[in-house]
Design a protein around this motif. Structure first.
Motif, PDB file in Angstrom:
ATOM      1  N   GLY A   1       0.824  -1.201   0.000  1.00  0.00           N
ATOM      2  CA  GLY A   1       0.000   0.000   0.000  1.00  0.00           C
ATOM      3  C   GLY A   1       0.863   1.257   0.000  1.00  0.00           C
ATOM      4  O   GLY A   1       0.571   2.239  -0.684  1.00  0.00           O
ATOM      5  N   TYR A   2       1.928   1.226   0.788  1.00  0.00           N
ATOM      6  CA  TYR A   2       2.813   2.394   0.837  1.00  0.00           C
ATOM      7  C   TYR A   2       3.437   2.645  -0.528  1.00  0.00           C
ATOM      8  O   TYR A   2       3.518   3.779  -0.988  1.00  0.00           O
ATOM      9  CB  TYR A   2       3.939   2.187   1.859  1.00  0.00           C
ATOM     10  N   ALA A   3       3.885   1.532  -1.162  1.00  0.00           N
ATOM     11  CA  ALA A   3       4.525   1.688  -2.474  1.00  0.00           C
ATOM     12  C   ALA A   3       3.526   2.272  -3.465  1.00  0.00           C
ATOM     13  O   ALA A   3       3.863   3.160  -4.259  1.00  0.00           O
ATOM     14  CB  ALA A   3       5.045   0.335  -2.968  1.00  0.00           C
ATOM     15  N   ALA A   4       2.287   1.776  -3.416  1.00  0.00           N
ATOM     16  CA  ALA A   4       1.281   2.277  -4.352  1.00  0.00           C
ATOM     17  C   ALA A   4       1.014   3.750  -4.106  1.00  0.00           C
ATOM     18  O   ALA A   4       0.923   4.558  -5.036  1.00  0.00           O
ATOM     19  CB  ALA A   4      -0.011   1.467  -4.199  1.00  0.00           C
ATOM     20  N   ARG A   5       0.912   4.122  -2.838  1.00  0.00           N
ATOM     21  CA  ARG A   5       0.640   5.517  -2.536  1.00  0.00           C
ATOM     22  C   ARG A   5       1.808   6.390  -2.936  1.00  0.00           C
ATOM     23  O   ARG A   5       1.634   7.512  -3.426  1.00  0.00           O
ATOM     24  CB  ARG A   5       0.356   5.687  -1.047  1.00  0.00           C
TER      25      ARG A   5
END
Lengths: 104, 171, 613
Positions: free
Chosen positions: C166-170
């Motif tokens: 999720g962090y990478a996507a954000r």
């Protein structure tokens, strides 16, 4: 039957003085009976003002208004004294300052 | 010359009213009130309203004040009531309302004194009043009668409860 | 007649996506695969037909208007699909390579949860990318731009149960957003100048409205460059791409190698007139490209993850494309875009096969000796790496050398660009050899499992053929659109000879160095060596700089505003209301005489007013 001509201001000032004496009585006295009496004084003063107005024009309207004020005073006194009796019954005294539960 | 009568009656009224407001005993105050009302009746007469004067004496002083007297006698406060009043009514309580009334009096006098007129020295006989009552003021008469009916029912209700409570209290 | 079928090219993926979204995983896997890959297959087939029809019609630019999108006060962008040489090439890449990757994904994702969701997002992505390349006005392009950004976010964070994804996507979304804002500002500026966002209208009128070197033109070009930099992961907005490898491998292949990251290159190529009119902006494009290609190549040398090496490599190769655009080698840039799509997708797919065979092991130092066990991925990786390094006669060779030779001839700074490009080509060869040697040679450290099905093998083979032969035929259609009129022919001379031999030298050196890498272990493990390696592995410290410059102040501000200053205003209104209530309630004492006093006071005030009046 006589009728004299009086300066209208004098009559109205008299009515005002009586009215304010009654108002002072309402503000100062804590006994309910005295308050009702003071109210009667005030209403009487209003009646005097009406009569004076009617006399200014020589018309019966002032007296008719005075009669309506009179019937109002009668009605009010009747119900008011009934309330006074209830008050005395429930609280045991006639002090209106003690009857202040309707606050907030 | 007859205007002196007016001033005398006025003085009586004012002094009697002052005494009403300052008495400790309710019965005394009532008597003074009756005096005041009689004086006002004299003024009415001088103003050319004999019918109003009669009504003042008969109804106001004669019925309403008598009703007051009856209730006071029923409550039977007596000496205890006088003592209570003495305790409650202190001189310093008159200052605030006195000032307020004084201010109001000055304002009213200012407003009244800006007009100048005199009463017409005309007697308005009861006949004229009656014709006006059954003429243009018919509706007012009917309304007044309904008001009195409502007061009648209210007083009856309160009185009945009072009598019932009193009877239960006595048992 | 066939040209009218153009709308099917973008409608088919959209329909596939909607069908899969609506049925929410209730369909059996075979159906999902059929719809997911089939819609792209249909799109690719129709694209081929349309391409043939386009050639038959004499390569005349064709526009198909579907409907009017907005009609407000003279601003009427339409949903119009335009077909010219450039968009035909892009469409071919997106649908063709996309189809191959979708087929591969039917096998790769077979054991994962969310099969239907995956293909829904992938189809949606292809639709958005097609709108981007086929749109005839900048608003439609921006729609596609934002759409691919959304799908990138959805697909990077596909394994959503792990918060790191999720962090990478954000991170990807936020960093590209910065670029998107710059691009939006550029669009506003263009609209203000021209009153329309239609690309052809803007490009036609640009010469009459703006003189050469006009500051507004430069500003607009720089803003669009800002958007391109974000989407294409160039410096300074490149930090998201390595982390985007958290997504499934087909996603990395399609979005972060072949198509989405090339959107920036397409944008600049499409708006070429603006850059021709603003030489300073064009120089900025070249500088950005040159800087990125070198820094990314250096960083790729220190990576341990089998997906991060191609990720940095993608960054570097797109840097080549930007440099090409900057020096005026427009067709060469698009040519490199096409060949890069082939060999980079191939590399990712092969890497995916390796990862799956090793049960999702991605650290190359835990691999080794796989050339015997996984022959097809090995061969494909070899071919892909050869093309990436631009070894002679591969597709990459034709496109990269075209870029380098054209940049040499670009004015006074040309040789510098050539030098940086060649140095990076050497590094490219080095890091690809490192990857091949460490992964496929030496002792085997992890056991392999399972066997790839046909649906994973065939796409790799097709891409391998394209990676070799894709460059032999040049790129004729683009010439009609781009100002340089097609690829030049630079295949002679000393310079060409040097350029051709640099990757060969790199391959040989790489082989020697990395097969005997244990001898260099001592150098690597010194303190300086460790620091250098850490620095390079982190992408040359950009993340750390952004953390200090941007992230920390912002977090500190957010923490300072923990009690929300703005909310305090509303709370104050409520508090005021309550205070007034308390004040008013205090006046209701219940004492009759108090009310009478108030009435008398009120009367006194009113009479005072009456006297005053």
């Amino acid at each position: 039957m006589i009728a004299i001509s009086i300066p209208l201001e004098h009559v109205l000032v008299l009515a005002a003085v009586l009215f304010l004496l009654g108002a002072t009585g309402v503000l100062v006295r804590r006994n309910v009976i005295f308050q009702l009496m003071s109210l009667e004084i005030m209403m009487n003063a209003c009646g005097l003002a009406f009569i004076a107005g009617g006399a200014r024009w020589g018309a019966p309207d002032g007296q008719i208004m005075y009669m309506l004020v009179l019937s109002l005073a009668a009605a009010e006194v009747a119900v008011g004294l009934g309330l006074v009796l209830q008050l005395e019954r429930r609280f045991g005294h006639l002090d209106i300052d003690q009857a202040s539960e309707l606050n907030g | 010359m007859e205007i002196v009568l007016f001033y005398i009656a006025g003085a009586v009224t004012i002094s009697a009213t002052c005494l009403v407001v300052t008495r400790l005993d309710a019965s005394h105050a009532l008597v003074y009130l009756i005096v005041s009302l009689l004086a006002v009746a004299v003024i009415f007469y001088l103003l050319g309203a004999p019918f109003a004067a009669a009504l003042e004496v008969v109804i106001y002083a004669g019925a309403i004040m008598v009703l007051f007297v009856f209730v006071v006698m029923m409550l039977n406060q007596g000496r205890r009531g006088v003592a209570q009043e003495r305790g409650i009514l202190q001189p310093r309580m008159w200052i605030g309302p006195g000032v307020l009334s004084g201010v109001l009096l000055l304002e009213m006098i200012y407003l009244i004194a800006s007009q100048t007129a005199t009463t017409a020295a005309v007697v308005v006989p009861p006949r004229q009043v009656g014709i006006a009552l059954f003429g243009p003021y018919l509706l007012a008469v009917e309304l007044a009668s309904i008001l009195l009916l409502a007061a009648l029912i209210g007083a009856f209700h309160f009185g009945r409860r009072y009598m019932r409570d009193r009877r239960e209290g006595a048992e | 007649m066939n040209l009218d079928l153009l709308w099917i090219v973008s409608a088919a993926p959209l329909a596939g996506s909607l069908a899969l979204l609506v049925t929410e995983g209730r369909l059996p896997k075979a159906w999902v695969a059929a719809i997911g890959a089939g819609s792209i297959g249909l799109s690719a087939g129709v694209a081929l037909l349309v391409g043939i029809a386009f050639y038959d019609a004499g390569q005349v630019a064709y526009a198909q208007t579907l409907w009017t999108w907005i009609d407000v006060d003279g601003f009427t962008p339409r949903i119009t699909l335009q077909l010219d040489g450039l968009s035909l090439v892009m469409m071919g890449v997106v649908t063709g390579v996309g189809f191959l990757i979708h087929v591969y994904a039917t096998g790769y994702m077979a054991r994962e949860d969310g099969y239907s969701r995956f293909f829904a997002y992938m189809n949606l992505f292809v639709f958005a990318m097609l709108m981007l390349v086929l749109g005839d006005n900048l608003l439609l392009l921006y729609l596609g731009w934002e759409g691919v950004g959304l799908c990138s976010y959805l697909l990077i964070g596909f394994y959503h149960l792990d918060p790191a994804n999720g962090y990478a996507a954000r991170k990807a979304f936020v960093v590209t957003r910065v670029g998107d804002v710059a691009m939006a500002l550029g669009l506003f500026l263009l609209y203000r100048e021209f009153g329309t966002l239609e690309i052809s209208a803007i490009l036609d009128n640009a010469r009459t409205v703006w003189s050469n070197g006009s500051p507004i033109c430069t500003l607009a070009a720089m803003l669009l460059l800002g958007g391109a930099v974000g989407k294409s992961a160039q410096i300074p907005l490149q930090t998201w791409l390595p982390d985007a490898m958290a997504g499934p491998t087909p996603v990395s292949a399609l979005i972060h190698a072949a198509t989405m990251v090339t959107a920036g290159v397409y944008l600049i190529a499409r708006m070429h007139t603006l850059y021709v009119l603003a030489p300073m902006a064009q120089l900025a494009v070249a500088v950005v490209g040159a800087a990125t290609l070198f820094i990314a190549a250096v960083s790729a040398l220190a990576q341990r993850d089998i997906k991060r090496i191609p990720a940095y490599s993608t960054m570097s190769q797109i840097g080549y494309m930007f440099m090409a655009l900057g020096v005026g080698a427009w067709s060469a840039a698009i040519f490199h875009l096409v060949t890069h799509a082939f060999f980079k997708a191939l590399l990712f797919l092969a890497a995916g096969s390796v990862i799956v065979a090793l049960h999702h092991e991605q650290n190359i130092y835990r691999m080794g000796g796989l050339w015997r066990r996984l022959p097809i991925p090995f061969a494909c990786m070899l071919i892909g790496s050869a093309a990436l390094s631009a070894l002679p006669l591969t597709s990459g060779f034709y496109s990269k050398d075209e870029i380098l030779l054209t940049s040499f001839a670009f004015g006074a700074s040309g040789p510098w660009f050539w030098a940086i490009g060649s140095a990076a080509a050497l590094l490219t060869a080095l890091y690809t050899m490192r990857m091949i040697v460490v992964v496929f040679f030496g002792e085997q450290r992890t056991q392999t499992h399972g066997h790839d099905g046909l649906n994973m093998t065939v796409p790799q083979l097709v891409l391998a053929v394209l990676a070799i032969g894709g460059g032999w035929f040049g790129l004729a259609p683009v010439g009609a659109v781009l100002p340089d009129g097609g690829l030049g022919s630079h295949h002679g001379g000393v310079l060409a000879g040097i350029t051709m031999s640099v990757p060969v030298v790199g391959v040989v050196v790489g082989w020697l160095v990395f097969t005997h890498r244990d001898r260099w272990a001592g150098l690597r493990e010194t303190r300086v060596g460790e620091r250098v390696r850490y620095f390079l592995a982190s992408g040359c410290g950009f993340d750390a700089v952004y953390d200090v410059l941007i992230v920390r102040p912002f977090v500190a501000l957010a923490r300072a505003n923990r009690n929300d200053v703005v909310d305090a205003v509303f709370a104050a209104i409520a508090a005021l209301s309550r205070a007034l209530y308390r004040a008013l309630a205090a006046t209701q004492t219940g004492h009759l005489r108090w009310y009478a006093v108030n009435m008398a006071l009120g009367l006194a005030l009113m009479l005072l007013l009456a006297i005053g009046a």
